[in-house]
Design a protein around this motif. Structure first.
Motif, PDB file in Angstrom:
ATOM      1  N   MET A   1      40.266  -6.885  11.476  1.00  0.00           N
ATOM      2  CA  MET A   1      39.131  -7.592  11.802  1.00  0.00           C
ATOM      3  C   MET A   1      38.924  -8.878  11.074  1.00  0.00           C
ATOM      4  O   MET A   1      38.654  -8.772   9.982  1.00  0.00           O
ATOM      5  CB  MET A   1      37.977  -6.741  11.946  1.00  0.00           C
ATOM      6  CG  MET A   1      36.475  -7.287  12.331  1.00  0.00           C
ATOM      7  SD  MET A   1      35.220  -6.130  12.122  1.00  0.00           S
ATOM      8  CE  MET A   1      35.160  -5.993  10.266  1.00  0.00           C
ATOM      9  N   PHE A 212      42.757   0.414  15.855  1.00  0.00           N
ATOM     10  CA  PHE A 212      42.076  -0.493  14.906  1.00  0.00           C
ATOM     11  C   PHE A 212      42.241  -2.046  15.370  1.00  0.00           C
ATOM     12  O   PHE A 212      43.458  -2.294  15.473  1.00  0.00           O
ATOM     13  CB  PHE A 212      41.956  -0.521  13.523  1.00  0.00           C
ATOM     14  CG  PHE A 212      40.861   0.477  12.814  1.00  0.00           C
ATOM     15  CD1 PHE A 212      39.558   0.090  13.306  1.00  0.00           C
ATOM     16  CD2 PHE A 212      41.016   1.550  11.976  1.00  0.00           C
ATOM     17  CE1 PHE A 212      38.597   0.740  12.698  1.00  0.00           C
ATOM     18  CE2 PHE A 212      39.915   2.147  11.541  1.00  0.00           C
ATOM     19  CZ  PHE A 212      38.445   1.590  12.028  1.00  0.00           C
ATOM     20  N   CYS A 325      40.243  -5.112   7.848  1.00  0.00           N
ATOM     21  CA  CYS A 325      38.871  -5.587   7.420  1.00  0.00           C
ATOM     22  C   CYS A 325      38.929  -6.423   6.182  1.00  0.00           C
ATOM     23  O   CYS A 325      38.160  -7.502   6.119  1.00  0.00           O
ATOM     24  CB  CYS A 325      37.827  -4.752   7.648  1.00  0.00           C
ATOM     25  SG  CYS A 325      37.784  -3.894   9.195  1.00  0.00           S
ATOM     26  N   LEU A 339      37.371  -6.953  -2.073  1.00  0.00           N
ATOM     27  CA  LEU A 339      37.377  -5.944  -2.734  1.00  0.00           C
ATOM     28  C   LEU A 339      38.005  -6.393  -4.268  1.00  0.00           C
ATOM     29  O   LEU A 339      37.927  -5.395  -5.135  1.00  0.00           O
ATOM     30  CB  LEU A 339      38.068  -4.811  -2.147  1.00  0.00           C
ATOM     31  CG  LEU A 339      37.311  -4.297  -0.886  1.00  0.00           C
ATOM     32  CD1 LEU A 339      38.082  -3.292  -0.340  1.00  0.00           C
ATOM     33  CD2 LEU A 339      36.044  -3.953  -1.046  1.00  0.00           C
ATOM     34  N   ARG A 345      31.189  -7.133  -9.576  1.00  0.00           N
ATOM     35  CA  ARG A 345      29.839  -6.778  -8.826  1.00  0.00           C
ATOM     36  C   ARG A 345      29.307  -5.447  -9.564  1.00  0.00           C
ATOM     37  O   ARG A 345      28.017  -5.471  -9.556  1.00  0.00           O
ATOM     38  CB  ARG A 345      30.256  -6.599  -7.315  1.00  0.00           C
ATOM     39  CG  ARG A 345      29.024  -6.588  -6.540  1.00  0.00           C
ATOM     40  CD  ARG A 345      29.664  -6.685  -5.054  1.00  0.00           C
ATOM     41  NE  ARG A 345      29.800  -8.146  -4.735  1.00  0.00           N
ATOM     42  CZ  ARG A 345      30.866  -7.949  -3.607  1.00  0.00           C
ATOM     43  NH1 ARG A 345      31.296  -7.052  -3.132  1.00  0.00           N
ATOM     44  NH2 ARG A 345      31.338  -9.360  -3.433  1.00  0.00           N
ATOM     45  N   PHE A 354      32.984   2.868  -5.075  1.00  0.00           N
ATOM     46  CA  PHE A 354      34.150   3.022  -4.505  1.00  0.00           C
ATOM     47  C   PHE A 354      34.071   4.137  -3.874  1.00  0.00           C
ATOM     48  O   PHE A 354      34.344   4.336  -2.375  1.00  0.00           O
ATOM     49  CB  PHE A 354      35.458   2.563  -5.095  1.00  0.00           C
ATOM     50  CG  PHE A 354      36.672   2.959  -4.486  1.00  0.00           C
ATOM     51  CD1 PHE A 354      37.272   2.042  -3.632  1.00  0.00           C
ATOM     52  CD2 PHE A 354      37.117   4.510  -4.608  1.00  0.00           C
ATOM     53  CE1 PHE A 354      38.312   2.442  -2.921  1.00  0.00           C
ATOM     54  CE2 PHE A 354      38.363   4.860  -4.106  1.00  0.00           C
ATOM     55  CZ  PHE A 354      38.856   4.008  -3.169  1.00  0.00           C
ATOM     56  N   THR A 357      31.517   4.820  -1.052  1.00  0.00           N
ATOM     57  CA  THR A 357      31.570   4.235   0.022  1.00  0.00           C
ATOM     58  C   THR A 357      32.857   4.616   1.107  1.00  0.00           C
ATOM     59  O   THR A 357      32.436   4.607   1.890  1.00  0.00           O
ATOM     60  CB  THR A 357      31.886   2.561  -0.402  1.00  0.00           C
ATOM     61  OG1 THR A 357      30.885   2.213  -1.154  1.00  0.00           O
ATOM     62  CG2 THR A 357      31.715   1.763   0.772  1.00  0.00           C
ATOM     63  N   VAL A 358      34.065   4.839   0.149  1.00  0.00           N
ATOM     64  CA  VAL A 358      34.976   5.525   1.262  1.00  0.00           C
ATOM     65  C   VAL A 358      34.682   7.059   1.833  1.00  0.00           C
ATOM     66  O   VAL A 358      35.130   7.089   2.743  1.00  0.00           O
ATOM     67  CB  VAL A 358      36.455   5.425   0.440  1.00  0.00           C
ATOM     68  CG1 VAL A 358      36.732   4.236  -0.154  1.00  0.00           C
ATOM     69  CG2 VAL A 358      36.437   6.313  -0.823  1.00  0.00           C
ATOM     70  N   ARG A 362      29.496   2.978   5.143  1.00  0.00           N
ATOM     71  CA  ARG A 362      28.320   2.136   5.440  1.00  0.00           C
ATOM     72  C   ARG A 362      28.257   1.823   7.090  1.00  0.00           C
ATOM     73  O   ARG A 362      28.406   0.785   7.483  1.00  0.00           O
ATOM     74  CB  ARG A 362      28.467   0.709   4.591  1.00  0.00           C
ATOM     75  CG  ARG A 362      28.244   1.401   3.167  1.00  0.00           C
ATOM     76  CD  ARG A 362      28.162   0.218   2.214  1.00  0.00           C
ATOM     77  NE  ARG A 362      28.259   0.075   0.980  1.00  0.00           N
ATOM     78  CZ  ARG A 362      28.885  -0.678   0.057  1.00  0.00           C
ATOM     79  NH1 ARG A 362      28.727  -1.882   0.446  1.00  0.00           N
ATOM     80  NH2 ARG A 362      29.017  -0.501  -0.951  1.00  0.00           N
ATOM     81  N   LYS A 365      26.949  -1.128   8.683  1.00  0.00           N
ATOM     82  CA  LYS A 365      27.535  -2.422   8.120  1.00  0.00           C
ATOM     83  C   LYS A 365      28.808  -2.485   8.676  1.00  0.00           C
ATOM     84  O   LYS A 365      29.618  -3.418   8.522  1.00  0.00           O
ATOM     85  CB  LYS A 365      27.531  -2.599   6.648  1.00  0.00           C
ATOM     86  CG  LYS A 365      26.208  -2.431   6.128  1.00  0.00           C
ATOM     87  CD  LYS A 365      25.639  -3.947   6.054  1.00  0.00           C
ATOM     88  CE  LYS A 365      24.137  -3.971   5.501  1.00  0.00           C
ATOM     89  NZ  LYS A 365      24.148  -3.644   4.179  1.00  0.00           N
ATOM     90  N   PRO A 368      33.646   2.038   7.822  1.00  0.00           N
ATOM     91  CA  PRO A 368      33.924   3.242   8.454  1.00  0.00           C
ATOM     92  C   PRO A 368      33.981   4.363   7.221  1.00  0.00           C
ATOM     93  O   PRO A 368      33.907   4.005   6.083  1.00  0.00           O
ATOM     94  CB  PRO A 368      35.257   3.482   8.959  1.00  0.00           C
ATOM     95  CG  PRO A 368      35.718   1.893   9.355  1.00  0.00           C
ATOM     96  CD  PRO A 368      35.073   1.470   8.199  1.00  0.00           C
ATOM     97  N   TRP A 370      35.825   7.439   5.563  1.00  0.00           N
ATOM     98  CA  TRP A 370      37.080   7.732   5.627  1.00  0.00           C
ATOM     99  C   TRP A 370      37.553   9.349   5.135  1.00  0.00           C
ATOM    100  O   TRP A 370      38.658   9.722   5.056  1.00  0.00           O
ATOM    101  CB  TRP A 370      38.200   6.963   4.798  1.00  0.00           C
ATOM    102  CG  TRP A 370      37.785   5.399   5.263  1.00  0.00           C
ATOM    103  CD1 TRP A 370      36.888   4.477   4.845  1.00  0.00           C
ATOM    104  CD2 TRP A 370      38.690   4.737   6.203  1.00  0.00           C
ATOM    105  NE1 TRP A 370      37.082   3.556   5.401  1.00  0.00           N
ATOM    106  CE2 TRP A 370      38.013   3.305   6.144  1.00  0.00           C
ATOM    107  CE3 TRP A 370      39.492   5.080   7.119  1.00  0.00           C
ATOM    108  CZ2 TRP A 370      38.266   2.290   7.204  1.00  0.00           C
ATOM    109  CZ3 TRP A 370      39.844   4.308   7.993  1.00  0.00           C
ATOM    110  CH2 TRP A 370      39.518   2.972   8.023  1.00  0.00           C
TER     111      TRP A 370
END
Ligand code: HEC
Length: 397
Positions: A1, A212, A325, A339, A345, A354, A357-358, A362, A365, A368, A370
């Protein structure tokens, strides 16, 4: 994307005109302000300023307004570049909402919030009747028309044995097919079916493509300040499903079940994951990732593998799935999903962020969840790969 892909979905044609027309409903309803739809006057099958053929989004907007017991008004803005259109119309309070934004992924940072999705739209392969391509392998040696800067153009470019014929407009893709200059046109499904019906008497076969970056849940976008309106519309949307399906048939957009052309896309579990996020309340902003982090297995914490074989495996998984993405090899010029900047960050919290988030995604946002798609071992491989490419400073990617 890519941002461009999304923009493509709200693109019309070049030029800027501004009109306000189509106020309906009783004039005395001064206490009931019209629901103002941001609309492109020349973007059929989605929208037009022709009352005889208003387009599927304009008609759906009228259905939504009716469900809210409000009149509808259309704010027309002939658009070419999606972000600019959004800024000059919705974010400038000239209209309240924009139907047809992709549900997956952020749109213009935090400026735009989206409703629950009301439909799925896909790219499609258009061929002469009787010709089908069920995989990229089957397209070997074939000439495929793709639109400039579209997702199919990027995807076909990854297959050197397929010849891409780049066009600028959807109509040119079908013209090339009609003239026998290409074997198929790989284009946005709604445009394909609309042109096929209006211009070619349904002479071509249209196969929607899933997976996707090929299939997108479509939603309604609002400016941040219109969250209350978004919530009100989220409440009526489920009851309008049948209305939208009727419109899909009216505009010839009911295309049937998508097929998936590649191994990556065939992991339809991924699609289910995205669909899951759909039923989650869209409103609540995610808690700061680091705070919500589960305690990861101690031996994994901050302990990436340095083994080149493990890193290579992580990279392979990443390029198969995450790169859509986050960019191939995580090279991504959009800094906030770059990333390579995780360490920059989050420093010592990099692994925690990490891992959280996986596993949780989110959803609000567009990242996805996973869990269940990859094993923890695979996540660790991806992490090891990402760890191996961290940069101190932001790059131009
Ligand atoms: C459908 C698009 C999409 C896919 C596919 C995707 N991501 Fe994401 N990801 C996002 C978005 C969008 C964000 C940014 C969320 C935000 O703004 O907070 C994100 C954020 C992240 C973050 C946090 C970044 C940060 O700086 O806070 C990590 C880590 C991450 N993704 C890892 C992955 C991995 C690993 C995969 C593959 C298994 C993957 N993503 C696949 C869209 C995606």
């Amino acid at each position: 994307m890519t941002r461009k892909t999304m923009m493509g979905m709200v693109c019309g044609s070049l030029g800027l005109t501004l009109m306000l027309v189509g106020l309906t409903g009783p004039a005395r309803a001064a206490d009931v302000a019209p629901l103002r739809l941001c609309s492109d006057p020349t973007n059929l099958p989605f929208s037009s300023d022709d009352p005889k053929m208003p387009g599927i989004y304009n008609e759906f907007g009228a259905d939504i307004a009716k469900a809210l017991h409000r009149p509808v008004a259309y704010h027309y803005y002939k658009s070419y570049f999606g972000a600019r259109t959004v800024r000059e119309t919705m974010l400038s309070n000239k209209c309240d909402m924009m139907i047809g934004l992709p549900f997956v992924g952020e749109f213009m940072g935090n400026d735009v919030v989206v409703s629950q999705p009301f439909a799925t739209e896909s790219y499609a392969l258009v061929t002469n009747k009787g010709v089908t391509f069920a995989s990229y392998a089957a397209m070997k040696g074939k000439r495929i028309a793709v639109q400039f800067e579209s997702t199919p153009q990027n995807v076909i470019a990854e297959h050197p044995d397929i010849t891409a014929v780049t066009v600028l407009k959807p109509a040119e893709a079908l013209a090339a097919l009609a003239a026998g200059k290409v074997d198929a046109a790989f284009m946005w499904g709604p445009n394909a079916s609309w042109l096929n019906r209006q211009t070619y008497g349904n002479k071509f076969a249209i196969q929607p493509i899933g997976g996707f970056t090929m299939s997108w849940p479509v939603a309604i976008g609002f400016g941040q300040k219109s969250r209350p309106l978004m919530h009100a519309i989220n409440k009526v949307l489920p009851g309008l499903k049948a209305d939208y399906q009727k419109l899909e048939i009216k505009y010839g957009l009911a295309l049937g079940k998508p097929i998936e052309l590649s191994r990556i896309a065939m992991r339809s579990s991924l699609i289910v994951k995205v669909a899951d996020t759909v039923t989650a309340p869209v409103a609540a902003p995610a808690a700061p990732a680091a705070a919500a982090a589960p305690a990861p297995a101690a031996k994994l914490a901050g302990d990436p593998s340095m083994d080149p074989a493990v890193i290579a495996k992580g990279r392979e998984i990443f390029d198969g799935t995450c790169s859509h993405c986050h960019g191939p090899d995580a090279v991504q010029s959009d800094w906030h999903i770059d990333l390579r900047l995780l360490n920059h960050r989050y420093g010592n919290d990099m692994f925690k962020v990490f891992w959280t988030t996986v596993h949780h995604g989110r959803p609000d946002k567009g990242m996805p969840n996973w869990t269940g798609v990859f094993t923890d071992k695979e996540f660790h491989e991806i992490y090891s790969f990402l760890h191996s490419i961290q940069q101190r400073k932001q790059t131009q990617g």
